[in-house]
Design a protein around this motif. Structure first.
Motif, PDB file in Angstrom:
ATOM      1  N   THR A  74     -47.620 -70.211  54.426  1.00  0.00           N
ATOM      2  CA  THR A  74     -48.999 -70.227  53.914  1.00  0.00           C
ATOM      3  C   THR A  74     -49.750 -71.651  54.523  1.00  0.00           C
ATOM      4  N   THR A  75     -51.035 -71.796  54.163  1.00  0.00           N
ATOM      5  CA  THR A  75     -51.304 -73.098  54.371  1.00  0.00           C
ATOM      6  C   THR A  75     -51.042 -74.208  53.526  1.00  0.00           C
ATOM      7  N   ASP A  76     -50.222 -74.059  52.391  1.00  0.00           N
ATOM      8  CA  ASP A  76     -49.692 -75.012  51.689  1.00  0.00           C
ATOM      9  C   ASP A  76     -48.531 -75.366  52.272  1.00  0.00           C
ATOM     10  N   THR A  77     -47.965 -75.036  53.235  1.00  0.00           N
ATOM     11  CA  THR A  77     -46.389 -75.280  53.718  1.00  0.00           C
ATOM     12  C   THR A  77     -46.872 -76.194  54.768  1.00  0.00           C
ATOM     13  N   THR A  78     -48.061 -76.541  55.159  1.00  0.00           N
ATOM     14  CA  THR A  78     -48.586 -77.465  56.384  1.00  0.00           C
ATOM     15  C   THR A  78     -48.318 -78.914  56.122  1.00  0.00           C
ATOM     16  N   GLY A  79     -48.385 -79.158  54.858  1.00  0.00           N
ATOM     17  CA  GLY A  79     -48.236 -80.421  54.196  1.00  0.00           C
ATOM     18  C   GLY A  79     -49.888 -81.248  54.360  1.00  0.00           C
ATOM     19  N   LEU A  80     -50.636 -80.516  55.189  1.00  0.00           N
ATOM     20  CA  LEU A  80     -52.182 -81.095  55.457  1.00  0.00           C
ATOM     21  C   LEU A  80     -52.953 -81.311  54.087  1.00  0.00           C
ATOM     22  N   GLY A  81     -52.605 -80.487  53.068  1.00  0.00           N
ATOM     23  CA  GLY A  81     -53.446 -80.447  51.941  1.00  0.00           C
ATOM     24  C   GLY A  81     -52.918 -81.441  50.784  1.00  0.00           C
ATOM     25  N   VAL A  82     -51.699 -82.060  51.073  1.00  0.00           N
ATOM     26  CA  VAL A  82     -51.354 -82.788  50.021  1.00  0.00           C
ATOM     27  C   VAL A  82     -52.061 -84.109  49.824  1.00  0.00           C
ATOM     28  N   GLY A  83     -52.406 -84.403  48.588  1.00  0.00           N
ATOM     29  CA  GLY A  83     -53.258 -85.635  48.521  1.00  0.00           C
ATOM     30  C   GLY A  83     -52.825 -86.379  47.093  1.00  0.00           C
ATOM     31  N   TYR A  84     -53.360 -87.446  46.786  1.00  0.00           N
ATOM     32  CA  TYR A  84     -52.941 -88.317  45.537  1.00  0.00           C
ATOM     33  C   TYR A  84     -54.630 -88.400  44.843  1.00  0.00           C
ATOM     34  N   ASP A  98     -51.666 -77.631  64.367  1.00  0.00           N
ATOM     35  CA  ASP A  98     -51.996 -76.376  63.609  1.00  0.00           C
ATOM     36  C   ASP A  98     -50.716 -75.821  62.985  1.00  0.00           C
ATOM     37  N   ARG A  99     -49.643 -76.141  63.602  1.00  0.00           N
ATOM     38  CA  ARG A  99     -48.367 -75.680  63.244  1.00  0.00           C
ATOM     39  C   ARG A  99     -47.359 -76.418  63.123  1.00  0.00           C
ATOM     40  N   GLY A 100     -46.016 -76.048  62.619  1.00  0.00           N
ATOM     41  CA  GLY A 100     -44.901 -76.984  62.960  1.00  0.00           C
ATOM     42  C   GLY A 100     -44.244 -76.808  64.111  1.00  0.00           C
ATOM     43  N   TRP A 101     -43.269 -77.443  64.459  1.00  0.00           N
ATOM     44  CA  TRP A 101     -42.529 -77.605  65.590  1.00  0.00           C
ATOM     45  C   TRP A 101     -40.926 -77.089  65.402  1.00  0.00           C
ATOM     46  N   LEU A 102     -40.167 -76.595  66.102  1.00  0.00           N
ATOM     47  CA  LEU A 102     -38.770 -76.136  66.075  1.00  0.00           C
ATOM     48  C   LEU A 102     -38.133 -77.100  67.003  1.00  0.00           C
ATOM     49  N   ILE A 103     -37.149 -77.791  66.176  1.00  0.00           N
ATOM     50  CA  ILE A 103     -36.289 -78.737  66.775  1.00  0.00           C
ATOM     51  C   ILE A 103     -35.003 -79.044  66.178  1.00  0.00           C
ATOM     52  N   ALA A 104     -33.989 -79.189  66.685  1.00  0.00           N
ATOM     53  CA  ALA A 104     -32.658 -79.233  66.026  1.00  0.00           C
ATOM     54  C   ALA A 104     -32.790 -80.578  65.273  1.00  0.00           C
ATOM     55  N   GLN A 105     -32.267 -80.596  63.956  1.00  0.00           N
ATOM     56  CA  GLN A 105     -32.273 -81.914  63.058  1.00  0.00           C
ATOM     57  C   GLN A 105     -31.510 -83.098  64.019  1.00  0.00           C
ATOM     58  N   TRP A 106     -30.413 -82.538  64.506  1.00  0.00           N
ATOM     59  CA  TRP A 106     -29.568 -83.764  65.075  1.00  0.00           C
ATOM     60  C   TRP A 106     -30.483 -84.345  66.369  1.00  0.00           C
ATOM     61  N   LYS A 135     -35.252 -76.954  60.554  1.00  0.00           N
ATOM     62  CA  LYS A 135     -35.837 -76.395  61.828  1.00  0.00           C
ATOM     63  C   LYS A 135     -36.876 -77.169  62.338  1.00  0.00           C
ATOM     64  N   GLY A 136     -37.506 -78.340  61.983  1.00  0.00           N
ATOM     65  CA  GLY A 136     -38.540 -79.111  62.274  1.00  0.00           C
ATOM     66  C   GLY A 136     -39.385 -79.482  61.546  1.00  0.00           C
ATOM     67  N   PRO A 137     -40.439 -80.280  62.092  1.00  0.00           N
ATOM     68  CA  PRO A 137     -41.390 -80.944  61.322  1.00  0.00           C
ATOM     69  C   PRO A 137     -42.593 -80.058  61.085  1.00  0.00           C
ATOM     70  N   ASN A 138     -43.337 -80.105  59.861  1.00  0.00           N
ATOM     71  CA  ASN A 138     -44.488 -79.288  59.964  1.00  0.00           C
ATOM     72  C   ASN A 138     -45.568 -80.379  60.282  1.00  0.00           C
ATOM     73  N   PRO A 139     -46.927 -79.631  60.291  1.00  0.00           N
ATOM     74  CA  PRO A 139     -47.868 -80.352  60.896  1.00  0.00           C
ATOM     75  C   PRO A 139     -48.264 -81.874  60.250  1.00  0.00           C
ATOM     76  N   ARG A 140     -48.132 -82.073  58.947  1.00  0.00           N
ATOM     77  CA  ARG A 140     -48.153 -83.434  58.271  1.00  0.00           C
ATOM     78  C   ARG A 140     -47.220 -84.449  59.042  1.00  0.00           C
ATOM     79  N   SER A 141     -45.905 -83.671  58.948  1.00  0.00           N
ATOM     80  CA  SER A 141     -44.787 -84.644  59.354  1.00  0.00           C
ATOM     81  C   SER A 141     -45.051 -84.902  60.976  1.00  0.00           C
ATOM     82  N   LEU A 142     -45.742 -84.011  61.713  1.00  0.00           N
ATOM     83  CA  LEU A 142     -45.886 -84.173  63.187  1.00  0.00           C
ATOM     84  C   LEU A 142     -46.918 -85.392  63.215  1.00  0.00           C
ATOM     85  N   GLU A 143     -47.859 -85.599  62.225  1.00  0.00           N
ATOM     86  CA  GLU A 143     -48.913 -86.656  62.461  1.00  0.00           C
ATOM     87  C   GLU A 143     -48.157 -88.057  62.077  1.00  0.00           C
TER      88      GLU A 143
END
Length: 565
Positions: free
Chosen positions: A382-392, A101-109, A45-53
């Motif tokens: 949750t905030t975990d699903t934004t992807g913004l907290g993923v690090g290494y 601050d939020r994901g975005w709805l867009i059809a995958q195609w 259903k679309g990219p989350n905030p980290r994917s939008l970046e």
């Protein structure tokens, strides 16, 4: 048979993001897909905030935002009657360090079409109907480890001439042919009792309010309908399946969807005028036991699949691609040793494992929530699903001082939220020193380069050395001035932290004073490599050397600051 740098197998979002990233780096890329034509399916259903970046970095975020819509509030029903409404994003807002601050709805195609167009701008087009049936690696002296000189992968297709590439990346989904040809295990579980039927449908115009995501949860089943952006009557349809007399799920059909609609909603089945791309989804939680075999890599669903709760499937794949792309680019350009590629699995495999756990936990929370009237899919967010907290932080590429991996934040070093090596580098609004035009740090980072930020007057010498030695090797430098600093003779590309957000984000508020200042090395994928005092030139130098080789010159300019000897 010509040699290409990277052959990407699979032209979904993961493969397309990787192809765009490599193509803009000047790599010779081929991308093939077994389908004879691009599938017109909405699926994710679309990219989350980290994917939008990431999409912003690739130059397509504005088009994605225009083609989609903001996530919708959820209207939840029981016994055909509305019982609750929830907007998981009601209290969120863009912040200086995270403008999405939020994901975005867009059809995958639609998203795939935007990425294909972007890729075509680099002169690369998806090759349809090309199924990989054979992979043979190496040559004398290569030993199949990917580190020998002149190594290659010979690729056999079901039809047409064979191919040859320096590297191959399997982005070909959960049933990946590449993974199977490599003999890589895909261990995990399939929950046969957790089944959902899905499809794209048309409803009669005006049948439902298109400003909400409608969710009917009853004790004997469920129907969920979310409007597909860019359409007048298109909806994502998800439901619990019809079952036969023995309780086994039935194959989805248009008539079956109509019966489910009539059973759970107040709409007549005839309001569903079209149903296509029908599929049955079972919860699979599986992960490849390695993401690399010699010169062949796995990314996206080819490497990991998990519950759809939280919408992290496509997003994790996009983020795999963004991690791998810059590393392949540097190695192919001869600017980094091939051992840099080892860090792809080192960094992304633990993220995938964590994602499997997170999505399984969110699925359990959602299944628990919908047992009660008013419960719905907001339980998965949750905030975990934004992807913004993923690090290494565990990565060998995360070093506070040269060669010292960081496993935890610095004790008492900077503000509590100050990033450490391995973390996502925060964004911040600022202005161009030369023009006064507004910009953001992530716009400074954008493009296939490593960035060195300098805070405070003491950072000038380190920035000069980085520019002199590595400016031709894909490293840019950016002096960040405080509002009260003298900007006379400001370096090209310098910015002014006019509201103090950059200094706050990186914990360098005192850098405009008498202290030495600070230097931050930001990897091409927006993660912090080094955050060091400006008098620690050696840490910066050795980190850049690891990513970009020796550079143009290793001789230091007169007056170069290096307090670590």
């Amino acid at each position: 048979m010509g040699m290409t740098d990277v052959l990407i197998v699979g032209a979904g979002p993961t493969g397309l993001v990787l192809a765009c990233d490599l193509a803009r780096r000047g790599a010779a890329v081929r991308i093939v897909d077994r389908s004879p034509a691009p599938p017109r399916t909405s699926r994710a259903k679309g990219p989350n905030p980290r994917s939008l970046e990431i999409l912003d970095d690739l130059g397509v975020a504005e088009e994605v935002l225009a083609a989609g819509s903001a996530p919708l509030p959820m209207l939840k029903y029981r016994g055909r009657l509305p019982v609750a409404e929830a907007d998981p994003w009601a209290d969120s807002a863009p912040s200086p360090d995270a403008p999405y601050d939020r994901g975005w709805l867009i059809a995958q195609w639609r998203l795939e079409g935007i990425l294909r167009d972007r890729l075509a701008g680099y002169g690369v087009r998806v090759e349809p109907g090309r199924e990989v049936v054979g992979l043979a690696q190496g040559r004398d002296g290569d030993h199949g480890d990917g580190h020998g000189d002149g190594g290659r992968v010979d690729v056999t297709f079901a039809d047409g001439p064979a191919g040859r590439a320096r590297y191959v990346v399997g982005c070909d989904g959960a049933h990946s042919s590449v993974r199977k040809l490599l003999g890589i295990g895909f261990e995990g579980t399939t929950a046969e009792d957790q089944v959902m039927v899905c499809g794209d449908v048309d409803l009669a115009e005006g049948a439902l309010d298109r400003t909400h995501w409608h969710q009917w949860f009853d004790e004997d089943g469920a129907v969920m309908l979310c409007p597909i952006p860019g359409t007048r009557t298109g909806w994502w349809f998800q439901a619990g399946p019809e079952r036969d007399g023995r309780g086994r799920p039935l194959t989805p059909t248009a008539d079956g969807f109509r019966r489910l609609l009539a059973r759970h909603t107040a709409l007549p089945g005839e309001d569903l005028t079209r149903a296509e791309l029908l599929s049955t989804y079972r919860v699979n939680v599986r992960m490849a036991d390695r993401f690399r075999a010699g010169r062949v890599f796995l990314a996206g669903d080819a490497a990991h699949v998990h519950a759809i709760a939280g919408g992290l499937g496509m997003n994790t794949g996009i983020q795999d691609a963004f991690n791998l792309g810059w590393k392949l680019g540097l190695v192919l350009a001869g600017r980094a040793d091939a051992t840099l590629l080892d860090t792809y699995e080192e960094e992304r495999l633990p993220v995938a494992a964590r994602t499997l756990d997170l999505t399984s936990e969110r699925l359990r929370a959602t299944l628990e929530a919908i047992r009660r009237p008013g419960g719905g899919l907001d339980a998965a967010i949750t905030t975990d699903t934004t992807g913004l907290g993923v690090g290494y932080r565990w990565s060998s590429l995360a070093a506070t001082r040269a060669g010292t991996p960081t496993a935890a934040p610095h004790a008492g070093d900077g503000a509590p939220d100050t990033p450490v090596a391995g973390d996502r580098a925060p964004d911040a609004p600022c202005v161009e020193a030369a023009t006064g035009a507004r910009t953001r740090l992530h716009r400074i980072f954008a493009g296939p380069r490593t960035t060195v930020l300098g805070f405070g007057p003491g950072s000038a010498a380190v920035l000069r050395e980085a520019a002199a030695v590595y400016g031709d090797a894909g490293v840019r430098t950016c002096r960040v001035y405080g509002t009260h600093e003298d900007r006379t003779g400001a370096e090209p590309g310098a910015v002014v932290d006019d509201a103090g957000h950059a200094a706050a984000a990186y914990g360098t508020e005192a850098s405009g004073g008498t202290g030495p200042g600070a230097v931050v090395v930001v990897r091409p994928d927006h993660h912090v490599g080094v955050l060091a005092s400006a008098d620690d030139a050696r840490s910066v130098r050795e980190y850049l050397r690891r990513l970009h080789g020796v550079g143009r010159s290793t001789e230091r300019s007169p007056g170069m600051v290096d307090a670590v000897r």
